[in-house]
Design a protein around this motif. Structure first.
Motif: not given
Length: 382
Positions: A237-239, A256-259, A264-265, A379-380
């Motif tokens: 279910d990860t975006p 990348i790290k913040l996503i 997220g992935v 992401i939310e």
């Protein structure tokens, strides 16, 4: 997943270990060619018996030194690259026998003039469009001019047979890298975007390509074994995020790290670290010079106008990787990507009907708080 962390760390550490490797190569009499862009035809360099290595800087450390010569409102990649050169703090630059650049943007083009005062410099005049026979012929002449320069610089002959061998070897390298990053097509993704990037970025600094190919093949098999034993680290279910835009690396990995810290992935990189230079192979069935010309002229970078190939590539990647959102990373003062971002946003929102986030940043950590807020909200929303 006992073996995977060590495998990823090996690529994450590739740049530092590569310093030792390149020193040994020089001691063994090998020639080193420093390159600054995906448009540099690696096959020609390899056919000349030399080793191509990426020199683009991705750190803010040498930028103050660069700003003594270059304007502050210039792309951080250019300032970082130039700063490493003039401070003599990059072993790869130090050991390079020849530098190869292309006129991809005005900033790089002018930087090459200064670099030419430090080391032998060859600049390829890139056409502004990849459309039509005229552009093809112009770029073919530049390919041939580089061939002549390499032959004279290193006192070698680049034969058709050597070119074919180099093309075959580089295609094999691209295919293995592509097979690795295409693991991101699986849902859920069997690896994180951080792990994927460690490998993609690290390949630029692993100089033993046969060893690299085998190492990545082993990694792919290890990932597949983990999938079979249901060892998953990413929820289904990860975006799923695709990153496009400017080259990223070093400090810009913060995106990348913040996503991934915010739910997220990253499953796909369209930019220079991922699909852009590797998606298309060099045709092994036609004249090698024509094949190299065609391959490198059609890299879908924003410096090309129009850049329809980027839209085609993004469309296919969004579908194949089941993307939920697109994040475009633009380095400050990168005009071609900044201008093109409007088209990418319109295409992503209207034609693919998925959300798009535009991030403009540099190599500093000063915008971490702002980026975290924006990325978390994005992401939310997904």
């Amino acid at each position: 997943m006992n073996n995977l962390p060590k495998m990823f760390e090996a690529f994450d550490d590739a740049r530092r270990k590569g310093f030792v490797e390149v020193k040994k190569l020089k001691e063994d009499g090998k020639k080193v060619v420093g390159v600054y862009c995906a448009y540099s035809p690696s096959e020609l360099i390899m056919a000349a018996g030399a080793v191509p290595i990426a020199l683009c800087g991705t750190s803010e450390e040498p930028i103050p030194a660069a700003e003594k010569h270059l304007p502050r409102n210039l792309c951080p990649l250019i300032k970082s690259s130039y700063g490493f050169a003039i401070t003599d703090t990059c072993p790869y630059f130090y050991f390079s026998d020849l530098l190869v650049g292309e006129t991809t943007c005005d900033g790089k083009k002018k930087m090459y003039e200064y670099l030419g005062e430090i080391k032998p410099m060859h600049v390829m005049q890139l056409p502004q469009t990849n459309k039509g026979e005229h552009s093809f012929n112009l770029w073919k002449e530049e390919i041939l001019a580089l061939k002549d320069r390499l032959e004279k610089e290193f006192d070698v002959e680049i034969t058709e047979e050597k070119l074919k061998e180099a093309i075959k070897s580089k295609n094999e390298e691209r295919q293995v890298i592509k097979e690795f990053y295409e693991l991101g097509k699986l849902c859920p993704s069997p690896i994180t975007g951080t792990e994927m990037f460690q490998v993609l970025y690290g390949t630029g600094f692993k100089l033993n390509k046969e060893q690299q190919k085998q190492y990545i093949k082993d990694m792919i098999e290890e990932v597949k074994r983990n999938i079979e034993s249901n060892q998953q680290k990413v929820s289904k279910d990860t975006p799923r995020i695709l990153i496009t835009g400017c080259p990223i690396g070093g400090a810009s990995e913060k995106v990348i790290k913040l996503i991934e810290e915010n739910g997220g992935v990253v499953v796909c990189y369209e930019n220079c670290s991922g699909a852009k230079p590797n998606d298309r192979l060099v045709d092994e069935t036609i004249d090698p010079i024509d094949a190299i010309t065609d391959k490198y002229l059609n890299i879908p970078c924003s410096v090309m106008s129009p850049n329809d190939e980027r839209i085609d590539l993004l469309s296919r990647l969004i579908d194949e990787y089941k993307i939920d959102g697109v994040v475009e990373v633009i380095l400050q003062a990168c005009h071609t990507y900044s201008v093109e971002s409007y088209r990418i946003k319109k295409f992503t929102n209207q034609e693919k009907n998925i959300p798009y986030l535009n991030i403009e940043t540099d190599y500093s950590q000063s915008d971490i708080g702002q980026l975290k807020t924006r990325i978390a909200a994005f992401i939310e929303m997904l």
